[in-house]
Design a protein around this motif. Sequence first.
Motif, PDB file in Angstrom:
ATOM      1  N   ALA A 357       0.834  -1.210   0.000  1.00 17.21           N
ATOM      2  CA  ALA A 357       0.000   0.000   0.000  1.00 17.21           C
ATOM      3  C   ALA A 357       0.866   1.256   0.000  1.00 17.21           C
ATOM      4  O   ALA A 357       1.985   1.272   0.513  1.00 17.21           O
ATOM      5  CB  ALA A 357      -0.924  -0.001   1.209  1.00 17.21           C
ATOM      6  N   SER A 358       0.322   2.321  -0.581  1.00 16.64           N
ATOM      7  CA  SER A 358       1.035   3.605  -0.624  1.00 16.64           C
ATOM      8  C   SER A 358       0.203   4.757  -0.084  1.00 16.64           C
ATOM      9  O   SER A 358       0.730   5.841   0.170  1.00 16.64           O
ATOM     10  CB  SER A 358       1.450   3.922  -2.075  1.00 16.64           C
ATOM     11  OG  SER A 358       0.305   3.945  -2.921  1.00 16.64           O
ATOM     12  N   THR A 359      -1.098   4.550   0.096  1.00 13.16           N
ATOM     13  CA  THR A 359      -1.983   5.597   0.602  1.00 13.16           C
ATOM     14  C   THR A 359      -1.980   5.586   2.129  1.00 13.16           C
ATOM     15  O   THR A 359      -2.232   4.540   2.744  1.00 13.16           O
ATOM     16  CB  THR A 359      -3.419   5.390   0.098  1.00 13.16           C
ATOM     17  OG1 THR A 359      -3.403   5.266  -1.326  1.00 13.16           O
ATOM     18  CG2 THR A 359      -4.300   6.557   0.515  1.00 13.16           C
ATOM     19  N   PRO A 360      -1.683   6.719   2.780  1.00 10.89           N
ATOM     20  CA  PRO A 360      -1.633   6.748   4.253  1.00 10.89           C
ATOM     21  C   PRO A 360      -2.919   6.293   4.910  1.00 10.89           C
ATOM     22  O   PRO A 360      -2.890   5.601   5.933  1.00 10.89           O
ATOM     23  CB  PRO A 360      -1.325   8.219   4.562  1.00 10.89           C
ATOM     24  CG  PRO A 360      -0.628   8.728   3.333  1.00 10.89           C
ATOM     25  CD  PRO A 360      -1.268   8.000   2.194  1.00 10.89           C
ATOM     26  N   SER A 361      -4.077   6.686   4.357  1.00  7.53           N
ATOM     27  CA  SER A 361      -5.344   6.302   4.971  1.00  7.53           C
ATOM     28  C   SER A 361      -5.554   4.791   4.922  1.00  7.53           C
ATOM     29  O   SER A 361      -6.085   4.185   5.865  1.00  7.53           O
ATOM     30  CB  SER A 361      -6.507   7.013   4.268  1.00  7.53           C
ATOM     31  OG  SER A 361      -6.537   6.685   2.883  1.00  7.53           O
ATOM     32  N   VAL A 362      -5.144   4.155   3.814  1.00  8.63           N
ATOM     33  CA  VAL A 362      -5.278   2.703   3.689  1.00  8.63           C
ATOM     34  C   VAL A 362      -4.355   2.006   4.678  1.00  8.63           C
ATOM     35  O   VAL A 362      -4.735   1.031   5.348  1.00  8.63           O
ATOM     36  CB  VAL A 362      -4.960   2.259   2.240  1.00  8.63           C
ATOM     37  CG1 VAL A 362      -4.949   0.733   2.139  1.00  8.63           C
ATOM     38  CG2 VAL A 362      -5.988   2.842   1.280  1.00  8.63           C
ATOM     39  N   ILE A 363      -3.126   2.503   4.803  1.00  8.68           N
ATOM     40  CA  ILE A 363      -2.167   1.920   5.747  1.00  8.68           C
ATOM     41  C   ILE A 363      -2.693   2.035   7.183  1.00  8.68           C
ATOM     42  O   ILE A 363      -2.603   1.089   7.975  1.00  8.68           O
ATOM     43  CB  ILE A 363      -0.797   2.604   5.619  1.00  8.68           C
ATOM     44  CG1 ILE A 363      -0.188   2.310   4.235  1.00  8.68           C
ATOM     45  CG2 ILE A 363       0.146   2.156   6.723  1.00  8.68           C
ATOM     46  CD1 ILE A 363       1.099   3.044   3.959  1.00  8.68           C
ATOM     47  N   ALA A 364      -3.253   3.205   7.513  1.00 13.34           N
ATOM     48  CA  ALA A 364      -3.802   3.397   8.864  1.00 13.34           C
ATOM     49  C   ALA A 364      -4.948   2.429   9.131  1.00 13.34           C
ATOM     50  O   ALA A 364      -5.076   1.887  10.240  1.00 13.34           O
ATOM     51  CB  ALA A 364      -4.272   4.840   9.026  1.00 13.34           C
ATOM     52  N   ALA A 365      -5.804   2.193   8.122  1.00 14.26           N
ATOM     53  CA  ALA A 365      -6.919   1.251   8.291  1.00 14.26           C
ATOM     54  C   ALA A 365      -6.396  -0.166   8.508  1.00 14.26           C
ATOM     55  O   ALA A 365      -6.917  -0.909   9.353  1.00 14.26           O
ATOM     56  CB  ALA A 365      -7.826   1.303   7.059  1.00 14.26           C
ATOM     57  N   TYR A 366      -5.372  -0.554   7.752  1.00  9.10           N
ATOM     58  CA  TYR A 366      -4.774  -1.879   7.940  1.00  9.10           C
ATOM     59  C   TYR A 366      -4.183  -2.013   9.343  1.00  9.10           C
ATOM     60  O   TYR A 366      -4.324  -3.048   9.996  1.00  9.10           O
ATOM     61  CB  TYR A 366      -3.682  -2.118   6.900  1.00  9.10           C
ATOM     62  CG  TYR A 366      -4.197  -2.414   5.499  1.00  9.10           C
ATOM     63  CD1 TYR A 366      -5.449  -2.989   5.309  1.00  9.10           C
ATOM     64  CD2 TYR A 366      -3.432  -2.127   4.373  1.00  9.10           C
ATOM     65  CE1 TYR A 366      -5.926  -3.247   4.028  1.00  9.10           C
ATOM     66  CE2 TYR A 366      -3.896  -2.406   3.089  1.00  9.10           C
ATOM     67  CZ  TYR A 366      -5.146  -2.960   2.927  1.00  9.10           C
ATOM     68  OH  TYR A 366      -5.612  -3.230   1.666  1.00  9.10           O
ATOM     69  N   GLU A 367      -3.495  -0.982   9.802  1.00 13.36           N
ATOM     70  CA  GLU A 367      -2.879  -1.041  11.133  1.00 13.36           C
ATOM     71  C   GLU A 367      -3.924  -1.148  12.230  1.00 13.36           C
ATOM     72  O   GLU A 367      -3.733  -1.870  13.218  1.00 13.36           O
ATOM     73  CB  GLU A 367      -2.007   0.197  11.346  1.00 13.36           C
ATOM     74  CG  GLU A 367      -0.747   0.211  10.486  1.00 13.36           C
ATOM     75  CD  GLU A 367       0.051   1.493  10.639  1.00 13.36           C
ATOM     76  OE1 GLU A 367      -0.532   2.468  11.169  1.00 13.36           O
ATOM     77  OE2 GLU A 367       1.231   1.518  10.257  1.00 13.36           O
ATOM     78  N   ALA A 368      -5.038  -0.428  12.076  1.00 13.74           N
ATOM     79  CA  ALA A 368      -6.113  -0.518  13.067  1.00 13.74           C
ATOM     80  C   ALA A 368      -6.705  -1.926  13.095  1.00 13.74           C
ATOM     81  O   ALA A 368      -7.005  -2.478  14.178  1.00 13.74           O
ATOM     82  CB  ALA A 368      -7.206   0.506  12.755  1.00 13.74           C
ATOM     83  N   ARG A 369      -6.855  -2.517  11.909  1.00 10.91           N
ATOM     84  CA  ARG A 369      -7.393  -3.877  11.845  1.00 10.91           C
ATOM     85  C   ARG A 369      -6.422  -4.882  12.470  1.00 10.91           C
ATOM     86  O   ARG A 369      -6.843  -5.809  13.177  1.00 10.91           O
ATOM     87  CB  ARG A 369      -7.657  -4.243  10.384  1.00 10.91           C
ATOM     88  CG  ARG A 369      -8.169  -5.661  10.168  1.00 10.91           C
ATOM     89  CD  ARG A 369      -9.444  -5.922  10.927  1.00 10.91           C
ATOM     90  NE  ARG A 369      -9.932  -7.282  10.736  1.00 10.91           N
ATOM     91  CZ  ARG A 369     -10.730  -7.914  11.560  1.00 10.91           C
ATOM     92  NH1 ARG A 369     -11.148  -7.301  12.669  1.00 10.91           N
ATOM     93  NH2 ARG A 369     -11.128  -9.138  11.319  1.00 10.91           N
ATOM     94  N   ILE A 370      -5.132  -4.679  12.251  1.00 12.45           N
ATOM     95  CA  ILE A 370      -4.129  -5.568  12.850  1.00 12.45           C
ATOM     96  C   ILE A 370      -4.177  -5.465  14.373  1.00 12.45           C
ATOM     97  O   ILE A 370      -4.064  -6.475  15.081  1.00 12.45           O
ATOM     98  CB  ILE A 370      -2.724  -5.219  12.315  1.00 12.45           C
ATOM     99  CG1 ILE A 370      -2.601  -5.656  10.851  1.00 12.45           C
ATOM    100  CG2 ILE A 370      -1.636  -5.886  13.150  1.00 12.45           C
ATOM    101  CD1 ILE A 370      -1.304  -5.240  10.202  1.00 12.45           C
ATOM    102  N   ALA A 371      -4.345  -4.250  14.902  1.00 19.30           N
ATOM    103  CA  ALA A 371      -4.430  -4.075  16.354  1.00 19.30           C
ATOM    104  C   ALA A 371      -5.636  -4.841  16.922  1.00 19.30           C
ATOM    105  O   ALA A 371      -5.533  -5.493  17.970  1.00 19.30           O
ATOM    106  CB  ALA A 371      -4.529  -2.591  16.701  1.00 19.30           C
ATOM    107  N   ASP A 372      -6.780  -4.801  16.220  1.00 22.49           N
ATOM    108  CA  ASP A 372      -7.957  -5.543  16.672  1.00 22.49           C
ATOM    109  C   ASP A 372      -7.707  -7.048  16.640  1.00 22.49           C
ATOM    110  O   ASP A 372      -8.109  -7.782  17.559  1.00 22.49           O
ATOM    111  CB  ASP A 372      -9.165  -5.200  15.789  1.00 22.49           C
ATOM    112  CG  ASP A 372      -9.630  -3.767  15.977  1.00 22.49           C
ATOM    113  OD1 ASP A 372      -9.312  -3.179  17.028  1.00 22.49           O
ATOM    114  OD2 ASP A 372     -10.294  -3.235  15.057  1.00 22.49           O
TER     115      ASP A 372
END
Length: 515
Positions: A357-372
């Motif tokens: 991924a290269s879009t910051p918003s997409v990366i942030a969404a992935y990171e939030a999902r990983i935390a869950d």
Amino acid sequence: MVGVYRDDKTGSIMERPGMTALLAFLQQHRHEPHVVIIDDISRLARGMKAHLGLREAIARAGGILKSPSIEFADDADSELQELIMATVSQHQRRKNAEQTMNRMRARLSNGYWVFSCPIGYKRERVAGHGKLLVRDEPLASIVQEALEGYASGRFDTQAEVKRFLERFAEYPRDHLGEVRNQRVTEILTRVVYAGHVQHLPWGIALRPAQHEGLISLETFERIQERLRGKAKAPARKDLNADFPLRGFVLCDDCSTPLTACWSRSKTGARHPYYLCPTKGCPSYRKSIRRAVIEDQFAVLLRRLQPSETLFALVKAMFVDAWARRHEQAVCMAEGFRREAADSQRQIDKLLGLIVEASTPSVIAAYEARIADLEHTKALALEKAANNAQPRHTREELFELALAFLANPYKIWEKGCLSLRRLVLKLGFAERLNYRRGEGFRTPKTTLPFNVLETIQTHKSRLAHRGGRALLREINALTGNHPPNPFTIHQWLVAAVGTRLGVQHDQSDLCRPCGF
């Protein structure tokens, strides 16, 4: 030498106690010049803005700044040298801060708590770990009981947890000698007590810690669910051992909880009474002697006691339920392990997507999902470990629950006020209505006593049944479909075990039973 001024605060700011006192002294003695000596420029300040501000403040107050390591002068070369050294000092401060932060982040990632010790813990050197959090008794046991009490419903509100902590002289207070509500909230919301660490501002998701938790992660999750739930009114502060039924018994005329008081006669003797406080009610301010209402309640409570034959049958039910529960626990543990493995596969997949991924918003969404998913994985692994093998024997687990079912009146008679209030909660599903001159109305009892009454009523029809056939009959009578022999067991574990399984000095019925 007329004074020495020291500071233990960061040099990046001007407002430091020692420096403030120095400037005040210079202001008071402006009529005579004083030399301010610093052994190094970093001792004055470790930030460019603070350095320039203090230089100017000392000069305005009539001070003369001197140092053996640098010459303070007004020429261009001296000023350049001073500014360079001040910049280097600022750089060293920031570099030290960055290195310290990186070391703390790395250690936290490995499961070590790096912040101030939570109440109930202390740091000790442990081989292979360095400094590690360990239990700090008796505070650890006090905090553990408070957390488990709130999770189980023994304490309905945070205010009750606060009052529980205030009972212990060992529990730390603030400078006013109080236990603040904020501190109670911090205790209830800190995952470090569950043997895990997390710090989202540093990007550290939930992970198992190296130290031993005071409670399980599952218990911590129950606490968070209760905190997010509907707020409840705190328990009354005016409850006391003189009137244990106060607030639980209702006036049958207006359905208002009866209050209570002591009344003094003409001879000076004091007499205890219950009474209705509602104006306009036919029973308003009409007293009921405490002995009358509490003796009638004792009769009501004795009726809940099952016969010896019926109690033996209940014990047989528990033995059968225990065996089946153990079989289910093994299957449940395997299911939790599969759930953890599935969460890990999803985490690995999302990590691959983050790399692409290269879009910051997409990366942030992935990171939030990983935390869950990390949170789900940790919870599943803990449940798998807890369900693999029973932590206590059947006798240890059911000892207190069966003691309560066998004779709730004994606990009421010998227990302290808190135990008496728990008997009311565990024995009756609703408050009791009382009609003056007649007595208590038909009470609504809780599930275990309803089942016992059902068995007693149908004992002639069920007497020839045995084993699981009997359990199916009982569950059919109580409306459980499909048959579930663990309904009473779950109620007792959740209600009796966790609420009464705490230590009280007044009764030997309250020693920890392992729930």
